[in-house]
Design a protein around this motif. Structure first.
Motif, PDB file in Angstrom:
ATOM      1  N   LEU A 144       0.859  -1.185   0.000  1.00 38.29           N
ATOM      2  CA  LEU A 144       0.000   0.000   0.000  1.00 38.29           C
ATOM      3  C   LEU A 144       0.898   1.240   0.000  1.00 38.29           C
ATOM      4  O   LEU A 144       1.789   1.361   0.846  1.00 38.29           O
ATOM      5  N   LEU A 145       0.667   2.145  -0.937  1.00 41.27           N
ATOM      6  CA  LEU A 145       1.360   3.425  -0.982  1.00 41.27           C
ATOM      7  C   LEU A 145       0.350   4.501  -0.625  1.00 41.27           C
ATOM      8  O   LEU A 145      -0.647   4.676  -1.337  1.00 41.27           O
ATOM      9  N   LEU A 146       0.583   5.215   0.472  1.00 42.57           N
ATOM     10  CA  LEU A 146      -0.392   6.164   0.987  1.00 42.57           C
ATOM     11  C   LEU A 146       0.238   7.531   1.168  1.00 42.57           C
ATOM     12  O   LEU A 146       1.305   7.660   1.769  1.00 42.57           O
ATOM     13  N   ASP A 147      -0.423   8.544   0.670  1.00 40.91           N
ATOM     14  CA  ASP A 147       0.048   9.917   0.803  1.00 40.91           C
ATOM     15  C   ASP A 147      -0.807  10.630   1.839  1.00 40.91           C
ATOM     16  O   ASP A 147      -1.953  10.962   1.583  1.00 40.91           O
ATOM     17  N   GLU A 148      -0.261  10.820   3.013  1.00 42.14           N
ATOM     18  CA  GLU A 148      -0.924  11.503   4.124  1.00 42.14           C
ATOM     19  C   GLU A 148      -2.329  10.953   4.402  1.00 42.14           C
ATOM     20  O   GLU A 148      -3.315  11.682   4.323  1.00 42.14           O
ATOM     21  N   PRO A 149      -2.440   9.683   4.757  1.00 42.03           N
ATOM     22  CA  PRO A 149      -3.763   9.088   4.948  1.00 42.03           C
ATOM     23  C   PRO A 149      -4.539   9.631   6.145  1.00 42.03           C
ATOM     24  O   PRO A 149      -5.737   9.391   6.246  1.00 42.03           O
ATOM     25  N   THR A 150      -3.888  10.361   7.030  1.00 41.76           N
ATOM     26  CA  THR A 150      -4.584  10.876   8.217  1.00 41.76           C
ATOM     27  C   THR A 150      -4.913  12.365   8.122  1.00 41.76           C
ATOM     28  O   THR A 150      -5.508  12.915   9.047  1.00 41.76           O
ATOM     29  N   LEU A 176      -3.758  -0.026   9.651  1.00 37.57           N
ATOM     30  CA  LEU A 176      -2.582  -0.272   8.821  1.00 37.57           C
ATOM     31  C   LEU A 176      -1.557  -1.130   9.560  1.00 37.57           C
ATOM     32  O   LEU A 176      -0.955  -2.033   8.974  1.00 37.57           O
ATOM     33  N   VAL A 206       3.439  -1.341   3.974  1.00 37.89           N
ATOM     34  CA  VAL A 206       2.796  -0.030   3.904  1.00 37.89           C
ATOM     35  C   VAL A 206       3.887   1.029   3.827  1.00 37.89           C
ATOM     36  O   VAL A 206       4.765   1.085   4.682  1.00 37.89           O
ATOM     37  N   MET A 218       4.056   5.121   3.569  1.00 34.91           N
ATOM     38  CA  MET A 218       3.177   6.287   3.627  1.00 34.91           C
ATOM     39  C   MET A 218       3.942   7.550   3.968  1.00 34.91           C
ATOM     40  O   MET A 218       4.998   7.499   4.595  1.00 34.91           O
ATOM     41  N   LEU A 243       3.868  10.813   6.097  1.00 36.78           N
ATOM     42  CA  LEU A 243       3.269  11.419   7.287  1.00 36.78           C
ATOM     43  C   LEU A 243       4.088  12.646   7.646  1.00 36.78           C
ATOM     44  O   LEU A 243       5.312  12.604   7.605  1.00 36.78           O
TER      45      LEU A 243
END
Length: 117
Positions: free
Chosen positions: A10-16, A31, A42, A44, A46
């Motif tokens: 999973l590649l996440l850009d600022e999921p929060t 996650l 994961v 990401m 942050l």
């Protein structure tokens, strides 16, 4: 959608971003469970140093588009004065008593200016 597809990475850009604290923690806990229970990877972005330290096994700090430091959170962000590879103006680092990971705290505020009485 990525969770339903059961991808290995999973590649996440600022999921929060834009989530309140309770929902940020739920997302990060989910996650962490995917990594621990299902072996997912994961990656990401942050900007919250405390969340990165608490949830990441490996952090990469960037400055001016280049990798500045990489490694375990405690190796990259140190609690000892002047020994950390990342230092933040107006902040101090301590060891989180609950997890042992670095915890960034706001330094003491400047005294408020007093106006005429």
């Amino acid at each position: 959608m990525a969770l339903a597809q059961q991808t290995d990475i999973l590649l996440l850009d600022e999921p929060t971003t834009f989530l309140d604290l309770a929902h940020q923690i739920k997302v990060l806990d989910l996650l962490a469970d995917l990594v621990g229970a299902y072996g997912r990877t994961v990656v990401m972005v942050l900007h919250d140093v405390n969340q990165a330290c608490r949830y990441a096994d490996h952090v990469v700090a960037m400055r001016d588009g280049r990798i500045y430091a990489a490694g375990a959170p405690a190796d990259v962000i140190r609690c000892e004065p002047r020994q950390g590879r990342l230092r933040h103006r107006g902040a101090r680092l301590i060891e989180d008593p609950a997890t042992g990971t670095p915890l960034c705290l706001a330094a003491k505020r400047r005294p408020r200016a007093t106006g005429p009485a």
